[in-house]
Design a protein around this motif. Structure first.
Motif, mmCIF file in Angstrom:
data_model
loop_
_atom_site.group_PDB
_atom_site.id
_atom_site.type_symbol
_atom_site.label_atom_id
_atom_site.label_comp_id
_atom_site.label_asym_id
_atom_site.label_seq_id
_atom_site.Cartn_x
_atom_site.Cartn_y
_atom_site.Cartn_z
ATOM 1 N N TYR A 82 -6.179 -6.629 23.713
ATOM 2 C CA TYR A 82 -6.025 -6.165 22.327
ATOM 3 C C TYR A 82 -7.253 -5.317 21.980
ATOM 4 O O TYR A 82 -8.370 -5.820 21.975
ATOM 5 C CB TYR A 82 -5.921 -7.383 21.396
ATOM 6 C CG TYR A 82 -5.478 -7.074 19.979
ATOM 7 C CD1 TYR A 82 -6.281 -6.349 19.101
ATOM 8 C CD2 TYR A 82 -4.247 -7.525 19.511
ATOM 9 C CE1 TYR A 82 -5.871 -6.077 17.798
ATOM 10 C CE2 TYR A 82 -3.832 -7.266 18.201
ATOM 11 C CZ TYR A 82 -4.653 -6.539 17.357
ATOM 12 O OH TYR A 82 -4.251 -6.274 16.071
ATOM 13 N N GLY A 83 -7.027 -4.020 21.714
ATOM 14 C CA GLY A 83 -8.160 -3.125 21.509
ATOM 15 C C GLY A 83 -8.077 -2.303 20.248
ATOM 16 O O GLY A 83 -7.120 -2.385 19.473
ATOM 17 N N VAL A 140 -11.003 -6.352 23.025
ATOM 18 C CA VAL A 140 -12.063 -5.424 23.411
ATOM 19 C C VAL A 140 -12.400 -4.542 22.205
ATOM 20 O O VAL A 140 -11.511 -4.061 21.514
ATOM 21 C CB VAL A 140 -11.651 -4.548 24.626
ATOM 22 C CG1 VAL A 140 -11.475 -5.399 25.869
ATOM 23 C CG2 VAL A 140 -10.375 -3.757 24.350
ATOM 24 N N ASP A 141 -13.688 -4.406 21.916
ATOM 25 C CA ASP A 141 -14.169 -3.589 20.795
ATOM 26 C C ASP A 141 -13.632 -4.069 19.455
ATOM 27 O O ASP A 141 -13.560 -3.315 18.501
ATOM 28 C CB ASP A 141 -13.795 -2.106 21.028
ATOM 29 C CG ASP A 141 -14.471 -1.166 20.037
ATOM 30 O OD1 ASP A 141 -15.596 -1.472 19.617
ATOM 31 O OD2 ASP A 141 -13.870 -0.142 19.669
ATOM 32 N N CYS A 142 -13.231 -5.314 19.373
ATOM 33 C CA CYS A 142 -12.789 -5.916 18.108
ATOM 34 C C CYS A 142 -12.677 -7.416 18.329
ATOM 35 O O CYS A 142 -12.775 -7.892 19.459
ATOM 36 C CB CYS A 142 -11.439 -5.339 17.640
ATOM 37 S SG CYS A 142 -10.045 -5.727 18.708
ATOM 38 N N VAL A 162 -12.814 -13.195 23.346
ATOM 39 C CA VAL A 162 -13.299 -12.063 22.550
ATOM 40 C C VAL A 162 -14.426 -11.366 23.299
ATOM 41 O O VAL A 162 -15.392 -12.013 23.714
ATOM 42 C CB VAL A 162 -13.806 -12.533 21.166
ATOM 43 C CG1 VAL A 162 -14.494 -11.394 20.415
ATOM 44 C CG2 VAL A 162 -12.663 -13.106 20.340
ATOM 45 N N THR A 163 -14.293 -10.054 23.497
ATOM 46 C CA THR A 163 -15.418 -9.256 24.006
ATOM 47 C C THR A 163 -15.736 -8.216 22.938
ATOM 48 O O THR A 163 -14.864 -7.475 22.512
ATOM 49 C CB THR A 163 -15.105 -8.571 25.353
ATOM 50 O OG1 THR A 163 -14.222 -7.464 25.159
ATOM 51 C CG2 THR A 163 -14.477 -9.550 26.336
ATOM 52 N N GLY A 195 -18.520 -1.221 22.923
ATOM 53 C CA GLY A 195 -17.489 -2.172 23.332
ATOM 54 C C GLY A 195 -17.130 -2.006 24.797
ATOM 55 O O GLY A 195 -16.974 -2.986 25.532
ATOM 56 N N VAL A 196 -17.022 -0.761 25.247
ATOM 57 C CA VAL A 196 -16.680 -0.500 26.649
ATOM 58 C C VAL A 196 -17.823 -0.910 27.573
ATOM 59 O O VAL A 196 -17.598 -1.263 28.738
ATOM 60 C CB VAL A 196 -16.296 0.984 26.853
ATOM 61 C CG1 VAL A 196 -17.504 1.910 26.752
ATOM 62 C CG2 VAL A 196 -15.564 1.197 28.173
#
Length: 560
Positions: A82-83, A140-142, A162-163, A195-196
């Motif tokens: 989920y990005g 990712v990024d959220c 979560v990342t 985030g990446v």
């Protein structure tokens, strides 16, 4: 507009020592000293290698996250990423999805639509994900602010990793793992990754667990680099390693989508400017206009024909975004000039403005008038907006102190997002205007930070070429700015219907070309023979096979 010139006080002895120790010219050494790069970090800064990456397992919850993902790989679970819809989010999904597919896991992705769903996790999306029997969701990024949404996913039996790279609140989401170096309990030595960049550390950690060759994660550095530079994170420490090494891979990229986009955008030189002004706007245009899946499909496809077709569409989306932006900007300027110009904070609202674009327009308004601005678009009774600020004025704090007519808002001192009822707009505007009356906004000036004073001895092609080792330029590693005093104007003219300015300047026997983009109005302030001090960057101009040095102007004044 007057600008404040701020020049570093150079430590001459330290500059000479650094120049001798690292076998570099003194101009380059002075920049390194002025930017306070520690002695032990200079070699890493100048010539980073893959050995300069930090241990990914120092990041909070990395071990838990990696073990859960490995379990999903081994059990062939249904996993969804989920990005976010911006470049950072799109590249994050691309890297993680491709890496996990290489490990034999058929993983899917979900990107919320900016116009319908907004940023981050939402319960409707989670319902769709659960209905399709996914057992693990990796954000990712959220995700760091999705406390309710993660709890909702837990209640439906969907596990979440979560990342993230955004600031967490006091309470963390109740996920299996929250991988974010901005956590208070963080021990990771660098907390400014995009985030990446966090996703890159995840695939590095998985690779270590699987005893994979380094190339299995390093091969994604081209895409990681694109997301990192586009997200305007500080290009120092590990971000510098990512971007410096990644740009080399971008130049020979095997990602057919990235290659097609570089060609479609007409990018010739591969540097941070190419990414920031060639690639990022085209990818972001997809998210701004509601075509986020197109950008992801571009980076995921292995079909060159499909990639070229998508790249053409991205060009079209970017053109549409530019046209929409110009229309809103012109309407905003008309409103400002007809009554808002003298106010401390520019607050505008209008029907049918595109809320995917008004953040860019707000940035341009703030840059043009050097005042905080908030632009709001109304759809029915609902208003959504974006605001930008200037150094010295905390816009987030201003909204915190004027909460009565705001539905919700978020952001930081320099940029905010806001939701407001149309019926509350005028009262909100009065509150902010009243609040800013006690501020010193009119006394604030844009500051040009000058690295060093130069003279004719520095106008040398090899010296300018040596400065390229400082690239890639970006946040926290700006292109060096120099001041050159007492130059005589030998020629001066406007270009592009008065938009830009072109000069020939002389210092004794040295003649230097200079160009000032969007500085055409200055042609009326100077005459042939005037003595001027100029501030700008040094660049090489290639024409007919000949290289000459050119000053890219940031400002100029008459010498005194």
């Amino acid at each position: 507009m007057n600008k404040k010139w701020q020049i570093y006080e150079t430590d001459t002895e330290e500059t000479k020592r650094i120049a001798e120790k690292y076998k570099i010219n003194e101009l380059l050494a002075s920049i390194i000293v002025n930017r306070k790069i520690k002695d032990e970090d200079i070699e890493k800064f100048l010539h980073p290698t893959r050995q300069n990456f930090h241990d990914p397992f120092l990041m909070p919850d990395m071990e838990i996250a990696v073990n859960r993902i490995i379990k999903a790989i081994e059990n062939q679970e249904k996993v969804i990423i989920y990005g976010d819809y911006d470049v950072d989010g799109i590249t994050s999904i691309t890297v993680l999805k491709k890496f996990l597919q290489d490990r034999g896991l058929n993983v899917d992705s979900y990107i919320p639509n900016r116009l319908d769903e907004g940023y981050g996790l939402n319960k409707n999306a989670i319902d769709k994900i659960v209905s399709q029997n996914y057992t693990l969701m990796i954000t990712v990024d959220c995700g760091i602010s999705g406390i309710e949404e993660v709890e909702y996913a837990n209640s439906l039996g969907l596990e979440t990793v979560v990342t993230e790279h955004h600031e967490p609140a006091e309470v963390l989401p109740n996920a299996l793992a929250v991988v974010d170096a901005k956590r208070k309990d963080n021990k990771y030595p660098f907390n400014q990754l995009a985030g990446v960049g966090v996703v890159f550390k995840v695939i590095q950690a998985i690779s270590k667990k699987f005893n994979l060759e380094e190339r299995e994660y390093l091969k994604f550095l081209d895409i990681v680099c694109v997301g990192t530079i586009s997200d305007i994170v500080p290009l120092v420490d590990e971000n510098r390693v990512i971007s410096k090494l990644g740009l080399k891979l971008v130049a020979v990229t095997k990602n057919v989508g990235l290659k097609a986009l570089l060609q479609a955008a007409g990018c010739k030189n591969i540097d941070s400017t190419t990414i920031s002004f060639g690639i990022a706007p085209r990818v972001n245009a997809c998210g701004r206009l509601g075509y986020e899946q197109e950008a992801l499909n571009l980076f995921l496809t292995d079909n060159i024909v499909q990639a070229q077709e998508i790249a053409k569409r991205l060009n079209k989306y970017n053109y549409d975004r530019q046209q929409t932006e110009v229309k809103i900007f012109n309407e905003a300027i008309e409103m400002i000039e007809n009554g808002e110009k003298d106010k401390n904070c520019i607050i505008l609202g209008k029907e049918n403005w595109h809320h995917g674009v008004i953040g860019i327009v707000s940035s341009k308004v703030t840059e043009m008038y050097y005042k905080p601005s908030i632009l709001i678009c109304f759809e029915g009774d609902e208003g959504k907006g974006s605001g930008r600020s200037i150094q010295g004025f905390d816009l987030h704090e201003a909204l915190t102190n004027c909460p009565n007519h705001i539905e919700r808002f978020g952001g930081h001192s320099m940029a905010i997002g806001i939701t407001i009822k149309k019926s509350e707009f005028e009262d909100f505007k009065k509150d902010i205007e009243e609040y800013t009356k006690n501020s010193n906004i009119n006394e604030l000036l844009p500051v040009i930070k000058i690295d060093e004073e130069i003279d004719s001895n520095d106008i040398d092609i090899n010296t300018v070429k040596d400065l390229k080792v400082l690239e890639p330029f970006g946040e926290a590693n700006k292109m060096p700015i120099f001041i050159y005093k007492n130059l005589k104007i030998e020629s001066i003219r406007a270009l592009s219907e008065g938009k830009h300015i072109k000069l020939t300047l002389r210092d004794k026997n040295v003649v230097i070309d200079a160009i000032g983009f969007n500085m055409g109005k200055l042609v009326n302030d100077f005459l042939l023979g005037d003595r001027v001090d100029v501030v700008g960057s040094l660049e090489l101009n290639k024409f007919n096979g000949r290289e000459t040095i050119q000053i890219n102007l940031k400002d100029m004044r008459k010498s005194y």
